[in-house]
Design an enzyme around this catalytic site. Sequence first.
Site, PDB file in Angstrom:
ATOM      1  CE  LYS A 183      49.891  42.677  20.740  1.00 30.11           C
ATOM      2  NZ  LYS A 183      49.655  43.536  21.924  1.00 30.11           N
ATOM      3  CD  GLU A 257      63.210  50.496  26.857  1.00 30.77           C
ATOM      4  OE1 GLU A 257      63.834  49.870  27.754  1.00 30.77           O
ATOM      5  OE2 GLU A 257      62.129  51.051  27.056  1.00 30.77           O
ATOM      6  CB  CYS A 291      62.145  49.514  31.625  1.00 29.60           C
ATOM      7  SG  CYS A 291      62.092  50.969  30.565  1.00 29.60           S
ATOM      8  CD  GLU A 389      61.954  45.434  34.797  1.00 30.66           C
ATOM      9  OE1 GLU A 389      62.103  46.613  34.422  1.00 30.66           O
ATOM     10  OE2 GLU A 389      61.802  44.489  34.001  1.00 30.66           O
TER      11      GLU A 389
END
Length: 485
Positions: A183, A257, A291, A389
């Site tokens: 996807k 991840e 990230c 984050e």
Amino acid sequence: MSSNSLFDRNKTVFAGGCWRDGSGQDLLKVFNPSTGEVVAKVPSGGPSDVDDAAAAAANAFGSWKSVPSVTRAGYLRAFARGLADRQEALVDVQMTVNGKPRLEAEIDVGDAIATFDYYAGLADGLDERQDAPVIHAGGEHLGRVRHEALGPVGMIVPWNFPLVTSAWKIAPALAAGCTAVMKTSEFTPLIELVYGDIAAEIGLPAGVLNIVTGGADVGIAITEAPEFRKVSFTGSNMVGAKVMQAVAKRCLPIALELGGKSPIIVTEDADLETALDCVMGGIYFNAGQMCSATSRLIVHDDLEAKLLEGLVERSRATKVASPFEEGTEMGPITTRAQFDKIREYLDQACSQGLDCLTGGKAQADCAGNFIEPTIYRNVPHEHHIWREEVFGPVLATTTFRSDEEALRIANDTRYGLVGSVVCSDPDRGKALCDGIAAGQIWLNTPQIVYPESAWGGFKASGIGRELGPWGLSGFQGVKHVTAPC
């Protein structure tokens, strides 16, 4: 190939070896984040397309896993050549849709090419390494070990590094003998559709690689498709938790991840120019939408003034603009939703009186998603700018006096993806690297990720590893056969 053909897509579901119309009801609008303009309207797939693609992957698996590994290696090299042949067009798409400056876009395409070449090299010798002998105690039996493909795999990839994160999944999966359904992100679907073009061009057997565009409903369908024997996801912790819950119902292997709030430790003896390069690259590359962004600077008290002075000077001199403008060093935030999220963080920091050395706001009088390079000094360690984050060009700083204190601050986070250390003393630098609880550490170098690296984190930063031989083994199961001598 012209990049125009990559923007003009009428069929955006690749299943069973051919392009087809998607069953989704809506068009996915693809924006140029530098201008806010719509550059493409992409037909969306839907859950029924996932069903068809998963069935195609399941049908193809038996024959694909039996293909000699050197033949699979040949297909992977053909993918690398196909990407290389389209390199300029792919760079243009990355610059237009993701807002990446040219150098960053070129790095992305080069990374994808290198990943396919690397796993082709590993695939070359897979068959030769099968049936490794194991001698059992007692001497009456002998074992042999095989590493076999898990089966059809579902993959969900993010918007911040399209083409790259998909290469990290597709290449090892196909090398191992798995088939796949991927996807794409609903925000950046265009560039990864090129994998379907290349698959058709090189004659990849039908059903080995399948691609479905779409939103959350497509992602949910991938997590629920009964044909899959593993699901691999890259993205936020919030969505990753939902993926994990869905896959847990069937007790399947999963790879996640996820996010990070990573530290960069700079000691008092560090080379100043190296430190500046590492800090700047770690927070402003891809406009901080990584990230792996080292968004927490932990600098020795004796070097703080010089380092921050240099960082402020460089930050203010950084050209933030459309990647198509000459000299641009940092582009826009890719999605409007992420841009708005970052502005909320900045507005809160302003209202709460954080010490903003530079930046702290969006660029004024601009239609694009541009955020100024931002540095906050002496951020309290309980503050959300320090702990959460942000996923943007926002650096939070603090100081330390001892290495024990530096490591305590670095590891005081629920994440553990990466870390950086800048230190002139080799033994001290090694000790600091070894003391950071994270999956990838850089010492005296900006963030460079090689195909041979191990990529993945500790704690809430994910499950499993990508890249290197570990990425390949993630798509293999271990079979042990025991028989009389």
